[in-house]
Every structure is written in structure tokens, then in C-alpha cells.
Design an enzyme around this catalytic site. Sequence first.
Site, PDB file in Angstrom:
ATOM      1  N   GLU A 107      -6.125  -7.761   8.741  1.00 44.83           N
ATOM      2  CA  GLU A 107      -5.630  -7.298   7.441  1.00 44.83           C
ATOM      3  C   GLU A 107      -5.306  -8.503   6.560  1.00 44.83           C
ATOM      4  OE1 GLU A 107      -2.599  -4.208   7.484  1.00 44.83           O
ATOM      5  OE2 GLU A 107      -3.098  -3.677   5.415  1.00 44.83           O
ATOM      6  N   ASP A 163      -3.237  -9.518   4.461  1.00 45.50           N
ATOM      7  CA  ASP A 163      -1.946 -10.203   4.315  1.00 45.50           C
ATOM      8  C   ASP A 163      -1.806 -11.313   5.366  1.00 45.50           C
ATOM      9  OD1 ASP A 163      -1.934  -7.964   6.021  1.00 45.50           O
ATOM     10  OD2 ASP A 163       0.222  -7.677   5.884  1.00 45.50           O
ATOM     11  N   ASP A 187       2.021  -7.714  13.358  1.00 48.65           N
ATOM     12  CA  ASP A 187       2.735  -6.644  12.642  1.00 48.65           C
ATOM     13  C   ASP A 187       3.880  -6.044  13.462  1.00 48.65           C
ATOM     14  OD1 ASP A 187       1.405  -6.733  10.228  1.00 48.65           O
ATOM     15  OD2 ASP A 187       0.006  -5.137  10.708  1.00 48.65           O
ATOM     16  N   TYR A 238       9.973  -0.364   8.365  1.00 48.52           N
ATOM     17  CA  TYR A 238       8.638  -0.872   8.687  1.00 48.52           C
ATOM     18  C   TYR A 238       7.992  -0.013   9.774  1.00 48.52           C
ATOM     19  CZ  TYR A 238       5.012  -4.330   9.519  1.00 48.52           C
ATOM     20  OH  TYR A 238       3.799  -4.952   9.635  1.00 48.52           O
ATOM     21  N   HIS A 269       5.788 -10.630   9.683  1.00 47.35           N
ATOM     22  CA  HIS A 269       6.559 -10.317   8.472  1.00 47.35           C
ATOM     23  C   HIS A 269       8.049 -10.447   8.775  1.00 47.35           C
ATOM     24  CE1 HIS A 269       3.126  -8.617   6.318  1.00 47.35           C
ATOM     25  NE2 HIS A 269       2.857  -7.844   7.339  1.00 47.35           N
ATOM     26  N   HIS A 286      -4.796 -10.622  13.556  1.00 51.29           N
ATOM     27  CA  HIS A 286      -4.988  -9.381  12.785  1.00 51.29           C
ATOM     28  C   HIS A 286      -5.808  -9.698  11.536  1.00 51.29           C
ATOM     29  CE1 HIS A 286      -4.327  -5.557  11.039  1.00 51.29           C
ATOM     30  NE2 HIS A 286      -3.110  -5.720  10.539  1.00 51.29           N
ATOM     31  N   HIS A 345       0.810  -1.233   0.000  1.00 54.73           N
ATOM     32  CA  HIS A 345       0.000   0.000   0.000  1.00 54.73           C
ATOM     33  C   HIS A 345       0.841   1.280   0.000  1.00 54.73           C
ATOM     34  CE1 HIS A 345       0.126  -0.265   4.425  1.00 54.73           C
ATOM     35  NE2 HIS A 345      -0.782  -1.208   4.486  1.00 54.73           N
ATOM     36  N   HIS A 383      -1.723  -2.832  14.201  1.00 58.63           N
ATOM     37  CA  HIS A 383      -1.828  -1.685  13.333  1.00 58.63           C
ATOM     38  C   HIS A 383      -3.280  -1.293  12.981  1.00 58.63           C
ATOM     39  CE1 HIS A 383      -1.491  -1.711   8.596  1.00 58.63           C
ATOM     40  NE2 HIS A 383      -1.465  -0.465   8.952  1.00 58.63           N
TER      41      HIS A 383
HETATM   42 FE1  FEO Z   1      -1.490  -4.734   9.222  1.00 57.31          FE
HETATM   43 FE2  FEO Z   1       0.824  -7.068   7.987  1.00 57.31          FE
HETATM   44  O1  FEO Z   1      -0.852  -6.218   8.210  1.00 57.31           O
END
Ligand code: FEO
Length: 389
Positions: free
Chosen positions: A80, A82, A164, A192, A223, A78, A24, A145
Amino acid sequence: MKPIEIKENIYWVGGIDWDLRNFHGYLTHRGSTYNAYLIVDEKITLIDTVKHYHFDEMMERIAAVINPGKIDYIVSNHVEMDHSGGLPALMEKIGSRATIFTSPNGEKGLLAHYRRKWNFKVVQSGDILSLGKRSLHFVLTPMVHWPDNMVTYLPEDRILFSNDAFGQHLASSERFDDEYPFSIILEEATKYYANIVLPYSKQVNKTLEAVSAFALDVIAPSHGIVWRSSVKQILAQYQKWAKNETEPKALIIYDSMWGSTEKIAYAIAKGFENKGIKVSLVNLQFNHISDIMTMVLTTKYICVGSPTLNNNMLPTVAAFLIYLKGLAPINRVGIAFGSYGWGGQSIGLIEDILKSCNWQVWEQIKNQYLPTDDFLKTTTEKIERLLTN
Ligand code: FEO
């Protein structure tokens, strides 16, 4: 596609996104990973999933350890996509038998995204789930996040599944911080934080306080690399970043039309140098805004320059400032500068945005048409004077 055991009977089963270059708007030079973790205990548990197009890769890794149909519990730290993108296909594959443990906002978010009434079990901070020999302790970490975020602690193995938080966009076959060049891991963790986590620094402080009660051997983010040899270092970095602590360095970010704003940028740089302050010049024609934010994270003096175009600033500068404002760094000193032909609105508009960040903003530097040698000398001296006062 092999799983990687991170502790006995606990496996990394995620996906490696070697080709990812845009998350993004954040330039991910080194790709990323989506980390899912499998815990083999009396209750087989999966922590998070992967982006949808890495589903098969995750399943291959899980299948190398157990029959995926045996998964009892899924922890969704989470919403999101991903991390939750693999959930619909997983639930279909395993016949929706598993229970999904998530925060209250996690349940709402998963329902809104996937519109399926899976077997949810909503958890709160302090809730404990027994897996047999092991247990999972949940801590809600809203806005690190998204509103739904939580982290999951496994005390028997001293692992924090942090989602995250503590992540890095970094694709690698290596999974641990002692297997990969540390300077690169830290660079990506810094980037990050600057581009994802920075606006939520207050919430990060609360999270750091909550996890300080936990004994930690391993921080396993969603990640990048898993921290096991540098747990203390990354916690210390997060303490600094969350406090918006900066170093006395200067960053001069600009774009130029005919070279005049650039001349002013160099005159400003000279002023900082003359006072022994390290300075970086960042031309927006050649630098990505997400890389610039990485530099902003640790820099005290931020100077932003643009000539005036159509009663406004150059679009490159506007895009950077919108991005900067959204990421909300605080405790900085700002200066607006630029050259103009007539109008000259760009400098005031930049200054307004720097002020709206609640920074200390020093007097603007503005020049009509080409700056003379005298103007450039005065500019250098002005910076020296401001730094002396
Ligand atoms: Fe807030 Fe890696 O997603």
C-alpha cells in the site's frame, strides 16, 4: 528532521503527516505517521518507506545516520502506497542497487504499482536474512491488511516490525508509548483496528499465533507510536478485538427527519438504562462513521434507526450501514427502528442489512407518524423485556 534511535543502530526514519484528516474515508483527527526503520549493520537495511510526499523528510533522517547510497537491502512489508510510495524515488536516488525483500504478492503488487523491474528477492514465512550481527525473520501475514502483507522479526533486538498491525493514526514528535498519553494511543489503536483491521480478524488470530513464538521488547508498527512499555497490553487488546469480544453496552445510531425517529431512539435508550446497561446515542448528523465504528468494536447491542425517505432509508444511515457491513463485526445483537409517514420501507431495509451481518436481530420497532407517549413507553418496556428473556 532527526532520526530517532529505537535500539542501538536501529533508527526510526519515517515521516509525520500532521495535516492528514482523511485516510480512505477514515477521519484521522490526529494525523498520522509513516514509519520507516533503518538498521545499520554489515548490510544497511531499510524497513518500508513513506507516503510519496514524505520522501524528502525520510531521506533527511536517513542521511543524518548514513549515506543513503549505502543502503543494501529494503524490506517491503506492505505494498500500500503509504508505505511503498517512497520506493521509486529512493531506488532512483540510490541507483537501484539495493535488493528488495518482499512476499510473493508483494513483488506482484510492487510491479503492478510502479512497473519497474527492481532487484526483488521473494521471501516466504520462515525465511531468514542475515544482516551481519543481526538477522531478519519473515512471516507472511496475508490480509493484515492486503494480500501482500508480512511482518519482519529481528530476534537479536527482539523487535517486531509489524507494518499495519498494531498501528495508530497519530501524528506526534514522541515515538514511544511511554512518552505520550497512553489513553490517546489506545483510543487511536482501537479506532485503527475498528476501521482497518477488523474485517481481517481471522488472519489477525493467525498472526498473533505466529508471533507468540517471538520474544518481544518492541513492536514497531508502520503508523504512530512504537510499543515498548505496553507490548503485553496491545497484544492482549488484539486478542480481544480479533475474537470480536464485546462488552454488554448499547449503541443507538440514527438519523431523524422531523424528530420522531429520535424520540424512538431515546425510548430505546431508556429501556437499556432501566436494565443497567450503559448506552450511547449517536446521531449521524454529528458523528463520523469511522468514530462510530470505534464504538461498535466493543459494543454488543447495536440499534440502527431511520425514517423512510423515498421508499428507502436516509442516505446518512445507508452510508453507515454499507461501511459497517464491509468491516464485518460479528457476535452482535441488532435492532432496526424508525418512524414513517406511509411506505415504511426503511426499517425492513435496515433489518435486512443487520441480518446479512449474521447478527442476532431482535424484532423491529416501527411507528407511523409521530410516536405517542404510549408507543414510547411500550418501546422502553419492549427493550426491557427483550433484555430479560
Ligand atoms: Fe495498508 Fe498503512 O497501509
